[in-house]
Design an enzyme around this catalytic site. Structure first.
Site, PDB file in Angstrom:
ATOM      1  N   ASN A 170       1.816  -2.094   7.649  1.00 47.26           N
ATOM      2  CA  ASN A 170       1.266  -2.102   6.291  1.00 47.26           C
ATOM      3  C   ASN A 170       2.411  -2.330   5.307  1.00 47.26           C
ATOM      4  O   ASN A 170       3.262  -1.473   5.122  1.00 47.26           O
ATOM      5  CB  ASN A 170       0.576  -0.762   6.022  1.00 47.26           C
ATOM      6  CG  ASN A 170      -0.040  -0.666   4.637  1.00 47.26           C
ATOM      7  OD1 ASN A 170       0.230  -1.475   3.764  1.00 47.26           O
ATOM      8  ND2 ASN A 170      -0.872   0.339   4.435  1.00 47.26           N
ATOM      9  N   CYS A 197      -1.614  -0.865  -2.908  1.00 45.30           N
ATOM     10  CA  CYS A 197      -1.865  -1.919  -1.920  1.00 45.30           C
ATOM     11  C   CYS A 197      -2.754  -3.041  -2.453  1.00 45.30           C
ATOM     12  O   CYS A 197      -2.833  -4.114  -1.848  1.00 45.30           O
ATOM     13  CB  CYS A 197      -2.495  -1.317  -0.676  1.00 45.30           C
ATOM     14  SG  CYS A 197      -1.424  -0.122   0.159  1.00 45.30           S
ATOM     15  N   HIS A 248      -6.485  -6.624   3.253  1.00 47.12           N
ATOM     16  CA  HIS A 248      -5.218  -5.895   3.226  1.00 47.12           C
ATOM     17  C   HIS A 248      -4.941  -5.365   4.626  1.00 47.12           C
ATOM     18  O   HIS A 248      -5.814  -4.792   5.275  1.00 47.12           O
ATOM     19  CB  HIS A 248      -5.311  -4.754   2.212  1.00 47.12           C
ATOM     20  CG  HIS A 248      -4.231  -3.733   2.353  1.00 47.12           C
ATOM     21  ND1 HIS A 248      -2.894  -4.066   2.438  1.00 47.12           N
ATOM     22  CD2 HIS A 248      -4.291  -2.366   2.436  1.00 47.12           C
ATOM     23  CE1 HIS A 248      -2.178  -2.959   2.560  1.00 47.12           C
ATOM     24  NE2 HIS A 248      -3.000  -1.928   2.557  1.00 47.12           N
TER      25      HIS A 248
END
Length: 328
Positions: free
Chosen positions: A285, A114, A255
């Protein structure tokens, strides 16, 4: 001194939407449970047969080239950040470069989970500052649905598919572009967030598939604890190194992993809600693609000279934060 700046940005998400009501018919969950715990209402899913992360990456890069008026043959380097490559080899970046007609570009993938976008931006900045390359495309492309177990109620509500791309070019203007970054890796994260099967340590077998080891595994409590602590400390570190206060920073772009993580990091760092850019409600996500997707969505709000802090945390564990002065 030559520095690197983001000179263009574009994104692509699939048309198909998987909302919480639809998900509740697939697994034992409901809209209230998902919304209160992670802040996600819907996510985009790539359903096109035979299409992988490169399909979305190509769309995003094509939009980037068109919006910036860039000749594909001018691009010298493509860095693709992905945890969902089309194949174990070749690199997904090579597929994207070919699909976009980037005939003069070297291309490679980065696997930083990520945190892939900010790690790629750090690499691109090094190439630009050194003079090795002048036009670099970073593309974060993630078909997260390809690694999600839709029988696992703890993880399947979290993830969505998408891609975003930025053009990175030199600037000689003082005080704009990528100013600083801090990055860390701690292998303690291995057991807490991984796909157990599919690599050289544990190849895919019938037994692995039956055990569900070909899907993403996440120890939610451990990941939450480390994500909050490490995104917070890296954000504070890069701000302190550059003598920045919360009042100096225009926006924090974290994020988009989980709304509770975002709120914990921003709250402990002292950022008011209006200074935190969030779009997780509609996309979930999207791993490495989440920060550039968020930047692209809010680009109409951003102004030249805005001071931005980007921060991310992912498997490995790998995390960091960057200080960028917007120059678009």
């Amino acid at each position: 001194m030559v520095n690197a700046r983001i000179s263009g940005i574009a994104s692509y998400v699939p048309d198909d939407i998987l909302d919480n009501e639809m998900l509740s018919k697939m697994v034992d969950t409901n809209d209230e449970w998902i919304t209160t715990r992670v802040g996600i209402k819907e996510r985009r899913i790539l359903k096109k047969d035979g299409a992988g992360s490169s399909y979305m990456g190509i769309k995003a890069v094509q939009r980037l080239l068109e919006s910036t008026g860039t000749n594909p043959e001018e691009i010298e380097l493509v860095i693709c950040a992905t945890s969902n490559p089309d194949y174990r080899f070749p690199a997904t970046a090579s597929v994207i470069a070919y699909g976009c007609g980037l005939k003069n570009a070297y291309a490679y993938d980065i696997q930083a989970a990520c945190a892939g976008f900010i790690v790629s931006l750090q690499d691109a900045t090094g190439y630009i500052r050194s003079g090795i390359y002048k036009k670099v495309v970073i593309v974060a492309a993630e078909k997260m649905s390809s690694m999600v177990n839709y029988n696992d109620r703890s993880t399947c509500p979290l993830f969505g598919d998408g891609a975003a791309a930025v053009l990175v070019e030199p600037t000689e203007e003082n005080g704009v572009g990528v100013i600083d970054g801090v990055f860390h890796t701690d292998g303690i994260g291995l057991e807490h967030l991984l796909m157990r099967a599919g690599g050289s340590a544990h190849p895919i077998t019938h037994e692995a598939i039956e055990a569900g080891d070909n899907f993403l595994f996440q120890d939610g409590r451990s990941v939450y604890k480390h994500a909050v602590m490490n995104m917070l400390t890296s954000t504070q570190d890069v701000m302190q190194r550059n003598n920045l206060t919360v009042e100096d920073v225009d926006y924090l772009i974290p994020h988009q992993a989980n709304l509770r993580i975002i709120e914990a990091v921003s709250g402990r760092a002292g950022f008011p809600a209006e200074k935190v850019l969030v779009n997780i409600e509609h996309y979930g996500n999207t791993s490495a693609a989440s920060i550039p997707l968020c930047l692209d969505e809010y680009k109409g709000k951003l102004r030249k000279g805005d001071k931005l802090i980007l921060t991310a945390f992912g498997a490995g564990f790998t995390w960091g934060a960057m200080y960028v002065v917007w120059d678009l």
